[in-house]
Design a protein around this motif. Structure first.
Motif, PDB file in Angstrom:
ATOM      1  N   TRP A  43       0.811  -1.213   0.000  1.00 13.56           N
ATOM      2  CA  TRP A  43       0.000   0.000   0.000  1.00 13.56           C
ATOM      3  C   TRP A  43       0.850   1.273   0.000  1.00 13.56           C
ATOM      4  N   LYS A  44       2.164   1.154   0.194  1.00 15.47           N
ATOM      5  CA  LYS A  44       3.071   2.308   0.145  1.00 15.47           C
ATOM      6  C   LYS A  44       3.594   2.579  -1.261  1.00 15.47           C
ATOM      7  N   PHE A  45       3.101   1.841  -2.264  1.00 18.99           N
ATOM      8  CA  PHE A  45       3.586   1.970  -3.636  1.00 18.99           C
ATOM      9  C   PHE A  45       3.518   3.415  -4.110  1.00 18.99           C
ATOM     10  N   SER A  46       4.633   3.905  -4.652  1.00 19.67           N
ATOM     11  CA  SER A  46       4.722   5.246  -5.220  1.00 19.67           C
ATOM     12  C   SER A  46       5.390   5.113  -6.581  1.00 19.67           C
ATOM     13  N   TYR A  47       4.632   5.343  -7.644  1.00 22.66           N
ATOM     14  CA  TYR A  47       5.115   5.130  -9.010  1.00 22.66           C
ATOM     15  C   TYR A  47       6.243   6.094  -9.357  1.00 22.66           C
ATOM     16  N   ASP A  48       7.337   5.553  -9.897  1.00 21.70           N
ATOM     17  CA  ASP A  48       8.469   6.342 -10.356  1.00 21.70           C
ATOM     18  C   ASP A  48       8.660   6.048 -11.844  1.00 21.70           C
ATOM     19  N   PRO A  49       8.223   6.947 -12.740  1.00 16.03           N
ATOM     20  CA  PRO A  49       8.294   6.663 -14.181  1.00 16.03           C
ATOM     21  C   PRO A  49       9.717   6.515 -14.715  1.00 16.03           C
ATOM     22  N   LEU A  50      10.709   7.023 -14.007  1.00 17.14           N
ATOM     23  CA  LEU A  50      12.091   6.909 -14.481  1.00 17.14           C
ATOM     24  C   LEU A  50      12.655   5.502 -14.299  1.00 17.14           C
ATOM     25  N   LYS A  51      11.965   4.655 -13.550  1.00 16.18           N
ATOM     26  CA  LYS A  51      12.431   3.288 -13.354  1.00 16.18           C
ATOM     27  C   LYS A  51      11.913   2.341 -14.428  1.00 16.18           C
ATOM     28  N   ARG A  52      11.034   2.807 -15.286  1.00 18.89           N
ATOM     29  CA  ARG A  52      10.529   1.969 -16.368  1.00 18.89           C
ATOM     30  C   ARG A  52      11.604   1.831 -17.438  1.00 18.89           C
ATOM     31  N   VAL A  53      11.801   0.635 -17.931  1.00 19.93           N
ATOM     32  CA  VAL A  53      12.754   0.383 -19.011  1.00 19.93           C
ATOM     33  C   VAL A  53      11.929   0.123 -20.263  1.00 19.93           C
ATOM     34  N   PRO A  54      12.084   0.952 -21.300  1.00 20.04           N
ATOM     35  CA  PRO A  54      11.280   0.742 -22.509  1.00 20.04           C
ATOM     36  C   PRO A  54      11.630  -0.573 -23.194  1.00 20.04           C
ATOM     37  N   LYS A  55      10.640  -1.142 -23.861  1.00 26.27           N
ATOM     38  CA  LYS A  55      10.872  -2.369 -24.606  1.00 26.27           C
ATOM     39  C   LYS A  55      11.754  -2.064 -25.803  1.00 26.27           C
ATOM     40  N   LYS A  56      12.532  -3.049 -26.215  1.00 25.33           N
ATOM     41  CA  LYS A  56      13.401  -2.874 -27.372  1.00 25.33           C
ATOM     42  C   LYS A  56      12.546  -2.731 -28.625  1.00 25.33           C
ATOM     43  N   ALA A  57      12.998  -1.893 -29.525  1.00 25.32           N
ATOM     44  CA  ALA A  57      12.279  -1.707 -30.785  1.00 25.32           C
ATOM     45  C   ALA A  57      12.398  -2.963 -31.630  1.00 25.32           C
ATOM     46  N   ARG A  58      11.301  -3.291 -32.303  1.00 25.00           N
ATOM     47  CA  ARG A  58      11.338  -4.457 -33.169  1.00 25.00           C
ATOM     48  C   ARG A  58      12.221  -4.178 -34.380  1.00 25.00           C
ATOM     49  N   ARG A  59      12.881  -5.191 -34.837  1.00 26.52           N
ATOM     50  CA  ARG A  59      13.745  -5.047 -35.999  1.00 26.52           C
ATOM     51  C   ARG A  59      12.885  -5.008 -37.255  1.00 26.52           C
ATOM     52  N   LEU A  60      13.143  -4.048 -38.109  1.00 26.84           N
ATOM     53  CA  LEU A  60      12.376  -3.917 -39.342  1.00 26.84           C
ATOM     54  C   LEU A  60      12.836  -4.955 -40.362  1.00 26.84           C
ATOM     55  N   PRO A  61      11.894  -5.488 -41.148  1.00 28.95           N
ATOM     56  CA  PRO A  61      12.295  -6.461 -42.173  1.00 28.95           C
ATOM     57  C   PRO A  61      13.093  -5.784 -43.283  1.00 28.95           C
ATOM     58  N   GLN A  62      13.953  -6.546 -43.910  1.00 27.79           N
ATOM     59  CA  GLN A  62      14.757  -6.027 -45.010  1.00 27.79           C
ATOM     60  C   GLN A  62      13.991  -6.217 -46.319  1.00 27.79           C
ATOM     61  N   PHE A  63      13.893  -5.168 -47.097  1.00 24.75           N
ATOM     62  CA  PHE A  63      13.191  -5.210 -48.376  1.00 24.75           C
ATOM     63  C   PHE A  63      14.195  -5.081 -49.513  1.00 24.75           C
ATOM     64  N   SER A  64      13.846  -5.673 -50.617  1.00 27.63           N
ATOM     65  CA  SER A  64      14.673  -5.561 -51.815  1.00 27.63           C
ATOM     66  C   SER A  64      13.897  -4.746 -52.853  1.00 27.63           C
ATOM     67  N   PRO A  65      14.543  -4.232 -53.887  1.00 29.03           N
ATOM     68  CA  PRO A  65      13.844  -3.470 -54.937  1.00 29.03           C
ATOM     69  C   PRO A  65      12.743  -4.288 -55.620  1.00 29.03           C
ATOM     70  N   GLU A  66      12.894  -5.612 -55.667  1.00 25.99           N
ATOM     71  CA  GLU A  66      11.859  -6.458 -56.280  1.00 25.99           C
ATOM     72  C   GLU A  66      10.557  -6.434 -55.497  1.00 25.99           C
ATOM     73  N   ASP A  67      10.628  -6.178 -54.224  1.00 28.87           N
ATOM     74  CA  ASP A  67       9.422  -6.120 -53.396  1.00 28.87           C
ATOM     75  C   ASP A  67       8.515  -4.956 -53.789  1.00 28.87           C
ATOM     76  N   PHE A  68       9.046  -3.943 -54.447  1.00 30.29           N
ATOM     77  CA  PHE A  68       8.281  -2.755 -54.780  1.00 30.29           C
ATOM     78  C   PHE A  68       7.879  -2.691 -56.267  1.00 30.29           C
ATOM     79  N   LYS A  69       8.192  -3.718 -57.006  1.00 30.32           N
ATOM     80  CA  LYS A  69       7.809  -3.737 -58.423  1.00 30.32           C
ATOM     81  C   LYS A  69       6.392  -4.271 -58.578  1.00 30.32           C
ATOM     82  N   LEU A  70       5.700  -3.729 -59.575  1.00 31.70           N
ATOM     83  CA  LEU A  70       4.340  -4.181 -59.852  1.00 31.70           C
ATOM     84  C   LEU A  70       4.309  -5.236 -60.910  1.00 31.70           C
TER      85      LEU A  70
END
Length: 70
Positions: A43-70
């Motif tokens: 019941w003494k909990f006091s939130y400290d936002p500076l103690k939060r560690v953000p989640k790692k960003a997801r790695r973006l997929p690699q695209f090739s020039p063929e992926d954008f051709k119609l």
């Protein structure tokens, strides 16, 4: 609780202003209750936002020039 990470933050000693990580990196050393689990809260909990560690960003997929051709 703040809106920094959403409207509702579940109380956990991991994010409490009274706790700090122990030497083992798992348990929390609480000024009020001693050694506790990181997901414990009291019941003494006091939130400290500076103690939060953000989640790692997801790695973006690699695209090739063929992926954008119609």
């Amino acid at each position: 609780m703040g809106k920094l990470f959403g409207g509702r933050i579940e109380p956990e000693c991991l994010y409490c202003a009274f706790g700090r990580p122990g030497r083992d990196g798992i348990m929390i050393l609480c000024q009020k209750h001693g050694v506790v689990a990181p997901h414990y809260s009291c019941w003494k909990f006091s939130y400290d936002p500076l103690k939060r560690v953000p989640k790692k960003a997801r790695r973006l997929p690699q695209f090739s020039p063929e992926d954008f051709k119609l």
